[in-house]
Every structure is written in structure tokens, then in C-alpha cells.
Design a protein around this motif. Structure first.
Motif, PDB file in Angstrom:
ATOM      1  N   GLU A  65      -1.252 -17.654  -9.786  1.00 38.42           N
ATOM      2  CA  GLU A  65      -1.874 -17.908  -8.487  1.00 38.42           C
ATOM      3  C   GLU A  65      -2.830 -16.782  -8.132  1.00 38.42           C
ATOM      4  OE1 GLU A  65       2.559 -19.136  -8.277  1.00 38.42           O
ATOM      5  OE2 GLU A  65       1.422 -17.453  -9.058  1.00 38.42           O
ATOM      6  N   ALA A  66      -3.886 -17.131  -7.406  1.00 33.88           N
ATOM      7  CA  ALA A  66      -4.951 -16.174  -7.076  1.00 33.88           C
ATOM      8  C   ALA A  66      -4.410 -14.935  -6.359  1.00 33.88           C
ATOM      9  CB  ALA A  66      -6.031 -16.854  -6.242  1.00 33.88           C
ATOM     10  N   PHE A  67      -3.400 -15.086  -5.498  1.00 33.67           N
ATOM     11  CA  PHE A  67      -2.903 -13.928  -4.755  1.00 33.67           C
ATOM     12  C   PHE A  67      -2.242 -12.898  -5.674  1.00 33.67           C
ATOM     13  CE2 PHE A  67       0.935 -16.573  -4.715  1.00 33.67           C
ATOM     14  CZ  PHE A  67       1.943 -15.660  -4.930  1.00 33.67           C
ATOM     15  N   ARG A  68      -1.873 -13.296  -6.881  1.00 30.55           N
ATOM     16  CA  ARG A  68      -1.255 -12.362  -7.830  1.00 30.55           C
ATOM     17  C   ARG A  68      -2.281 -11.589  -8.652  1.00 30.55           C
ATOM     18  NH1 ARG A  68       4.250 -13.611  -7.998  1.00 30.55           N
ATOM     19  NH2 ARG A  68       4.724 -15.774  -7.487  1.00 30.55           N
ATOM     20  N   HIS A  69      -3.543 -11.929  -8.548  1.00 28.99           N
ATOM     21  CA  HIS A  69      -4.572 -11.292  -9.382  1.00 28.99           C
ATOM     22  C   HIS A  69      -4.867  -9.860  -8.982  1.00 28.99           C
ATOM     23  CE1 HIS A  69      -6.345 -15.499 -10.514  1.00 28.99           C
ATOM     24  NE2 HIS A  69      -5.058 -15.375 -10.822  1.00 28.99           N
ATOM     25  N   HIS A  70      -4.553  -9.483  -7.758  1.00 29.32           N
ATOM     26  CA  HIS A  70      -4.815  -8.116  -7.309  1.00 29.32           C
ATOM     27  C   HIS A  70      -3.507  -7.344  -7.201  1.00 29.32           C
ATOM     28  CE1 HIS A  70      -5.270  -4.854  -4.359  1.00 29.32           C
ATOM     29  NE2 HIS A  70      -6.390  -4.662  -5.017  1.00 29.32           N
ATOM     30  N   SER A  71      -3.493  -6.139  -7.768  1.00 30.81           N
ATOM     31  CA  SER A  71      -2.345  -5.252  -7.649  1.00 30.81           C
ATOM     32  C   SER A  71      -2.814  -3.929  -7.068  1.00 30.81           C
ATOM     33  CB  SER A  71      -1.711  -4.998  -9.021  1.00 30.81           C
ATOM     34  OG  SER A  71      -0.788  -3.927  -8.940  1.00 30.81           O
ATOM     35  N   TYR A  72      -2.207  -3.515  -5.973  1.00 37.11           N
ATOM     36  CA  TYR A  72      -2.504  -2.209  -5.394  1.00 37.11           C
ATOM     37  C   TYR A  72      -2.107  -1.084  -6.356  1.00 37.11           C
ATOM     38  CZ  TYR A  72      -3.503  -4.352  -0.894  1.00 37.11           C
ATOM     39  OH  TYR A  72      -4.067  -5.103   0.109  1.00 37.11           O
ATOM     40  N   VAL A  73      -1.064  -1.305  -7.130  1.00 38.43           N
ATOM     41  CA  VAL A  73      -0.565  -0.290  -8.043  1.00 38.43           C
ATOM     42  C   VAL A  73      -1.555  -0.019  -9.180  1.00 38.43           C
ATOM     43  CG1 VAL A  73       1.277   0.206  -9.716  1.00 38.43           C
ATOM     44  CG2 VAL A  73       1.845  -0.719  -7.455  1.00 38.43           C
ATOM     45  N   SER A  74      -2.266  -1.041  -9.623  1.00 35.17           N
ATOM     46  CA  SER A  74      -3.187  -0.878 -10.758  1.00 35.17           C
ATOM     47  C   SER A  74      -4.204   0.229 -10.541  1.00 35.17           C
ATOM     48  CB  SER A  74      -3.920  -2.196 -11.039  1.00 35.17           C
ATOM     49  OG  SER A  74      -3.020  -3.184 -11.472  1.00 35.17           O
ATOM     50  N   ALA A  75      -4.610   0.445  -9.311  1.00 31.40           N
ATOM     51  CA  ALA A  75      -5.623   1.467  -9.019  1.00 31.40           C
ATOM     52  C   ALA A  75      -5.127   2.884  -9.293  1.00 31.40           C
ATOM     53  CB  ALA A  75      -6.076   1.346  -7.568  1.00 31.40           C
ATOM     54  N   VAL A 121       0.851  -1.185   0.000  1.00 33.42           N
ATOM     55  CA  VAL A 121       0.000   0.000   0.000  1.00 33.42           C
ATOM     56  C   VAL A 121       0.895   1.245   0.000  1.00 33.42           C
ATOM     57  CG1 VAL A 121      -1.720   1.282   1.337  1.00 33.42           C
ATOM     58  CG2 VAL A 121      -1.892  -1.211   1.135  1.00 33.42           C
ATOM     59  N   ALA A 122       2.040   1.174   0.643  1.00 34.04           N
ATOM     60  CA  ALA A 122       2.947   2.328   0.714  1.00 34.04           C
ATOM     61  C   ALA A 122       3.467   2.713  -0.674  1.00 34.04           C
ATOM     62  CB  ALA A 122       4.108   2.018   1.649  1.00 34.04           C
ATOM     63  N   LEU A 123       3.820   1.749  -1.482  1.00 30.19           N
ATOM     64  CA  LEU A 123       4.273   2.049  -2.845  1.00 30.19           C
ATOM     65  C   LEU A 123       3.127   2.618  -3.670  1.00 30.19           C
ATOM     66  CD1 LEU A 123       6.532   2.003  -4.943  1.00 30.19           C
ATOM     67  CD2 LEU A 123       5.952  -0.392  -5.396  1.00 30.19           C
ATOM     68  N   ARG A 124       1.950   2.064  -3.532  1.00 32.84           N
ATOM     69  CA  ARG A 124       0.756   2.585  -4.207  1.00 32.84           C
ATOM     70  C   ARG A 124       0.511   4.033  -3.812  1.00 32.84           C
ATOM     71  NH1 ARG A 124      -3.430   5.482  -3.273  1.00 32.84           N
ATOM     72  NH2 ARG A 124      -5.358   4.958  -4.274  1.00 32.84           N
ATOM     73  N   ASP A 125       0.595   4.329  -2.523  1.00 33.69           N
ATOM     74  CA  ASP A 125       0.364   5.691  -2.037  1.00 33.69           C
ATOM     75  C   ASP A 125       1.415   6.665  -2.560  1.00 33.69           C
ATOM     76  OD1 ASP A 125      -1.872   4.772  -0.700  1.00 33.69           O
ATOM     77  OD2 ASP A 125      -0.969   4.888   1.298  1.00 33.69           O
ATOM     78  N   ALA A 126       2.663   6.228  -2.649  1.00 30.88           N
ATOM     79  CA  ALA A 126       3.719   7.085  -3.189  1.00 30.88           C
ATOM     80  C   ALA A 126       3.439   7.416  -4.649  1.00 30.88           C
ATOM     81  CB  ALA A 126       5.081   6.400  -3.052  1.00 30.88           C
ATOM     82  N   LEU A 127       3.031   6.429  -5.434  1.00 27.81           N
ATOM     83  CA  LEU A 127       2.719   6.657  -6.839  1.00 27.81           C
ATOM     84  C   LEU A 127       1.548   7.626  -6.993  1.00 27.81           C
ATOM     85  CD1 LEU A 127       3.207   3.006  -8.054  1.00 27.81           C
ATOM     86  CD2 LEU A 127       4.563   4.980  -8.815  1.00 27.81           C
ATOM     87  N   ALA A 128       0.550   7.490  -6.143  1.00 31.33           N
ATOM     88  CA  ALA A 128      -0.597   8.406  -6.189  1.00 31.33           C
ATOM     89  C   ALA A 128      -0.176   9.823  -5.800  1.00 31.33           C
ATOM     90  CB  ALA A 128      -1.707   7.905  -5.270  1.00 31.33           C
ATOM     91  N   ALA A 129       0.715   9.946  -4.855  1.00 29.16           N
ATOM     92  CA  ALA A 129       1.102  11.255  -4.318  1.00 29.16           C
ATOM     93  C   ALA A 129       1.892  12.098  -5.312  1.00 29.16           C
ATOM     94  CB  ALA A 129       1.901  11.087  -3.031  1.00 29.16           C
ATOM     95  N   VAL A 130       2.674  11.467  -6.180  1.00 24.78           N
ATOM     96  CA  VAL A 130       3.538  12.255  -7.067  1.00 24.78           C
ATOM     97  C   VAL A 130       2.801  12.820  -8.282  1.00 24.78           C
ATOM     98  CG1 VAL A 130       5.662  11.118  -6.315  1.00 24.78           C
ATOM     99  CG2 VAL A 130       4.433  10.252  -8.329  1.00 24.78           C
ATOM    100  N   GLU A 131       1.604  12.361  -8.516  1.00 24.66           N
ATOM    101  CA  GLU A 131       0.742  12.897  -9.577  1.00 24.66           C
ATOM    102  C   GLU A 131       1.416  12.905 -10.941  1.00 24.66           C
ATOM    103  OE1 GLU A 131      -0.530  16.658  -7.901  1.00 24.66           O
ATOM    104  OE2 GLU A 131      -2.158  15.660  -6.831  1.00 24.66           O
ATOM    105  N   LEU A 132       2.095  11.826 -11.280  1.00 25.58           N
ATOM    106  CA  LEU A 132       2.684  11.617 -12.599  1.00 25.58           C
ATOM    107  C   LEU A 132       1.944  10.474 -13.281  1.00 25.58           C
ATOM    108  CD1 LEU A 132       6.481  11.674 -11.672  1.00 25.58           C
ATOM    109  CD2 LEU A 132       5.220  13.453 -12.908  1.00 25.58           C
ATOM    110  N   PRO A 133       1.937  10.441 -14.618  1.00 27.88           N
ATOM    111  CA  PRO A 133       1.345   9.275 -15.272  1.00 27.88           C
ATOM    112  C   PRO A 133       2.182   8.026 -14.980  1.00 27.88           C
ATOM    113  CG  PRO A 133       2.327  10.750 -16.901  1.00 27.88           C
ATOM    114  CD  PRO A 133       2.410  11.440 -15.570  1.00 27.88           C
ATOM    115  N   VAL A 134       1.480   6.951 -14.643  1.00 33.05           N
ATOM    116  CA  VAL A 134       2.117   5.686 -14.277  1.00 33.05           C
ATOM    117  C   VAL A 134       1.608   4.604 -15.210  1.00 33.05           C
ATOM    118  CG1 VAL A 134       2.319   3.912 -12.474  1.00 33.05           C
ATOM    119  CG2 VAL A 134       2.350   6.345 -11.848  1.00 33.05           C
TER     120      VAL A 134
END
Length: 156
Positions: A117-127, A92-105
Motif C-alpha cells: 500500500e502507498a502509505f507503506r512506501h515512506h519510512s521515517y527511519v530510512s532517512a 518521528v520520535a523513533l526516527r529522532d531517537a535513532l539519529a540522536a544515538v549516533e550508531l550505525p542503523v
């Protein structure tokens, strides 16, 4: 007093690779391919240059180092291509950093995380990513940089 050297040409973009990607070419080549991280970096630099960009390629196995690079990108780069690797599913911390810098990702994954594997299907970064590219191997990075160049052209 001599003038400082001019910065290299091209719009600077950050290409950030997460944990274990330093083992590309050695680690599970059936899943991640035979290209090394050096091969990926070379592809990124060539693709970036072809689109008037300059790729600053970095890799770290440490979450805080990746977050620091994202923070630095806020003022030093115009966009980010990131393969967060295992941190996709946990940070979540990496996701929050990406959101905070307001650059296209643009998020990129070598393998198709949705066929694994099912645990790989969700990415916090994708949001917080404009685009997600997965399953195209190393070519996914070229696709990501091409798309990022278009995003930057549309929104200078």
C-alpha cells in the motif's frame, strides 16, 4: 569477594522489532512468512555470532519502550538492526531517537514495503539508516547483521 561474571563474548548489537512482530508466523504468513519471532531471534543470534557480534534481540508493541531501548543502545551497543514495523511510517520520535544515538542503523522489513500500500512506501527511519533491506523475509535480518558487521569493521 568474587569477581563479577565476564560479559558474553562478541561486540554487542541491538536487534529491535516493533509492533505486531510478536505475531510472526501467525499474522498474514503470505505477507510476513511462516518464521516466528523466536526463529528470527535464533537466526539473528547465530548470524551475529558468526561475525563476532552478540545480538541483543528485543520486541515491543510500545513506541516508548522501543525509544528507551534505542537510548540504552547509545552506551550498551555498537549498532542497531531495527524492523520498526508500523512505526516506520508514523514515528518521528523513533526516527529522532535513532539519529540522536549516533550508531550505525540498518533498517529491515520482511516484506517489500514498496510493493505494498502507498502509505507503506515512506519510512521515517530510512532517512537515518545506513542501509535498508526489505522483501527478503527473515533472511533480511541475516543480511542486515552481516552488513552491520562490515560497517563496524570499517569504522571500529
Amino acid at each position: 569477594m568474587p569477581n563479577p561474571p565476564a560479559p558474553p563474548p562478541g561486540v554487542p548489537v541491538l536487534v529491535l522489532n516493533g509492533p505486531n512482530l510478536d505475531l510472526l508466523g501467525l499474522r498474514e504468513p503470505a505477507v510476513y512468512g511462516k518464521d516466528t519471532l523466536a526463529d528470527v531471534d535464533e537466526l539473528c543470534r547465530a548470524t551475529a555470532e558468526a561475525h563476532g557480534l552478540r545480538a541483543d534481540c528485543r520486541q515491543s508493541n510500545h513506541e516508548g519502550v522501543l525509544i528507551d531501548a534505542v537510548h540504552e543502545a547509545r552506551t550498551a551497543h555498537r549498532g542497531i538492526v531495527i524492523n520498526p514495523a508500523g512505526y516506520s511510517h508514523t514515528s518521528v520520535a523513533l526516527r529522532d531517537a535513532l539519529a540522536a544515538v549516533e550508531l550505525p542503523v540498518v533498517e529491515v522489513h520482511l516484506s517489500n514495503i514498496h510493493r505494498r500500500e502507498a502509505f507503506r512506501h515512506h519510512s521515517y527511519v530510512s532517512a537515518v539508516a545506513e542501509t535498508v533491506i526489505c522483501g527478503a523475509g527473515a533472511h533480511g535480518y541475516a543480511m542486515a547483521l552481516t552488513h552491520l558487521a562490515r560497517l563496524l569493521e570499517e569504522n571500529p
